[in-house]
Design an enzyme around this catalytic site. Sequence first.
Site, mmCIF file in Angstrom:
data_model
loop_
_atom_site.group_PDB
_atom_site.id
_atom_site.type_symbol
_atom_site.label_atom_id
_atom_site.label_comp_id
_atom_site.label_asym_id
_atom_site.label_seq_id
_atom_site.Cartn_x
_atom_site.Cartn_y
_atom_site.Cartn_z
ATOM 1 N N GLU A 185 0.839 -1.192 0.000
ATOM 2 C CA GLU A 185 0.000 0.000 0.000
ATOM 3 C C GLU A 185 0.872 1.239 0.000
ATOM 4 O O GLU A 185 1.884 1.289 0.696
ATOM 5 C CB GLU A 185 -0.900 0.021 1.248
ATOM 6 C CG GLU A 185 -1.765 1.272 1.357
ATOM 7 C CD GLU A 185 -2.543 1.318 2.659
ATOM 8 O OE1 GLU A 185 -3.585 0.634 2.726
ATOM 9 O OE2 GLU A 185 -2.106 2.007 3.606
ATOM 10 N N ARG A 210 -15.424 2.921 4.657
ATOM 11 C CA ARG A 210 -16.048 4.092 5.263
ATOM 12 C C ARG A 210 -15.010 5.175 5.456
ATOM 13 O O ARG A 210 -15.253 6.343 5.199
ATOM 14 C CB ARG A 210 -16.686 3.751 6.610
ATOM 15 C CG ARG A 210 -17.527 4.914 7.165
ATOM 16 C CD ARG A 210 -17.761 4.828 8.640
ATOM 17 N NE ARG A 210 -16.537 5.065 9.389
ATOM 18 C CZ ARG A 210 -16.480 5.098 10.710
ATOM 19 N NH1 ARG A 210 -17.566 4.867 11.421
ATOM 20 N NH2 ARG A 210 -15.336 5.316 11.320
ATOM 21 N N GLY A 211 -13.826 4.792 5.947
ATOM 22 C CA GLY A 211 -12.745 5.743 6.175
ATOM 23 C C GLY A 211 -12.822 6.359 7.554
ATOM 24 O O GLY A 211 -13.862 6.335 8.227
ATOM 25 N N ALA A 248 -19.892 1.577 4.634
ATOM 26 C CA ALA A 248 -19.120 1.068 3.496
ATOM 27 C C ALA A 248 -19.979 0.226 2.561
ATOM 28 O O ALA A 248 -19.783 0.250 1.340
ATOM 29 C CB ALA A 248 -17.920 0.270 3.992
ATOM 30 N N TYR A 303 -11.582 -6.456 10.392
ATOM 31 C CA TYR A 303 -10.875 -6.105 11.631
ATOM 32 C C TYR A 303 -10.745 -7.343 12.528
ATOM 33 O O TYR A 303 -11.685 -7.681 13.265
ATOM 34 C CB TYR A 303 -11.619 -4.982 12.353
ATOM 35 C CG TYR A 303 -11.802 -3.766 11.465
ATOM 36 C CD1 TYR A 303 -10.852 -2.760 11.444
ATOM 37 C CD2 TYR A 303 -12.897 -3.663 10.602
ATOM 38 C CE1 TYR A 303 -10.986 -1.658 10.599
ATOM 39 C CE2 TYR A 303 -13.045 -2.580 9.753
ATOM 40 C CZ TYR A 303 -12.085 -1.581 9.757
ATOM 41 O OH TYR A 303 -12.215 -0.506 8.907
ATOM 42 N N HIS A 334 -13.864 -4.008 15.153
ATOM 43 C CA HIS A 334 -13.820 -2.565 14.879
ATOM 44 C C HIS A 334 -13.906 -1.807 16.193
ATOM 45 O O HIS A 334 -14.675 -2.176 17.093
ATOM 46 C CB HIS A 334 -14.972 -2.183 13.951
ATOM 47 C CG HIS A 334 -14.827 -0.834 13.336
ATOM 48 N ND1 HIS A 334 -15.060 0.340 14.046
ATOM 49 C CD2 HIS A 334 -14.457 -0.443 12.093
ATOM 50 C CE1 HIS A 334 -14.848 1.376 13.258
ATOM 51 N NE2 HIS A 334 -14.488 0.933 12.061
ATOM 52 N N GLN A 373 -7.208 -5.013 8.888
ATOM 53 C CA GLN A 373 -6.469 -4.034 9.683
ATOM 54 C C GLN A 373 -5.162 -4.685 10.136
ATOM 55 O O GLN A 373 -5.069 -5.905 10.222
ATOM 56 C CB GLN A 373 -7.322 -3.646 10.890
ATOM 57 C CG GLN A 373 -6.654 -2.788 11.934
ATOM 58 C CD GLN A 373 -6.416 -1.380 11.435
ATOM 59 O OE1 GLN A 373 -5.412 -1.150 10.779
ATOM 60 N NE2 GLN A 373 -7.313 -0.464 11.729
#
Length: 289
Positions: free
Chosen positions: A17, A107-108, A125, A145, A149, A176
Amino acid sequence: MKIKEILKDKEPHISFEVFPPKTDAGYESVLSATEKIAALKPSFISVTYGAGGGTSKNTVNIASHIQNDLGVVSLAHLTCASSTKDEVRQVIGKLKEEGIENVLGLRGDIPDDVQFPVSNQYKYAYELIQDIKSQGSFCVGAACYPEGHVETEHKKDDIENLKNKVECGVDFLTTQMFFDNNILYNFLYRIREKGITVPVLPGIMPVTNSKQMKRICSLSGTALPERFRAIVDRFGENPKAMQQAGIAYATDQIIDLIANGINNIHIYSMNKPEVAEAIMYNLSEIVKV
């Protein structure tokens, strides 16, 4: 090529990334780092979507450069929190024009002191994923996650939310970051029990300085094993030693994952080609490029 096709290969693959610059002034340095990472021949490179949407044009530009100039498959991030529905659709149009087939729908993170959602924004999302799917034959990824989350109280509820998201058309998931592989193995067992069968790419973060580690934990609630804490305590004040130890720890995680049959690993490079190169060197006989 669509990432879901890459994930069918039984051989180990590494992807990375990168993130666009916060301002246009940093564009060239990010481009240079991206080109060095692309030279390592990863299976794909993902490009994040700038907080607040201000650098969204750079996401598309960098993703296009990766794919169309550097010859590496690219994955463009899109987030609910950073754009209106109209802005997202504009970005999707640009991605189509550039021939980019892979999108990660998120979603961010919600910026501090920002009202979310406002009118004409996606709240979740899954809403974004549905819209991406409706606008073309994209291969769509989403986040998951392993430790739950941070905004969900119970892990079982987080998995139910994940299942609903996957059923909206998700082709693969990226996790994550985590620092204990047993957390991932337990997570995979739990989601498979619930019928979530899409491929899951572990997200590995090579932590190369102690400040970075503290910020990560404050944002994500990621648990730190005692072994990792000991590394930070011993080497955290020595930047070169901490970088070397962080690379070694991430490499060890990756080798364990591959040894246990997980062949696709996504590395959060933090735009550091020297870190990406060191990891690929450590895996040179394990991951063939």
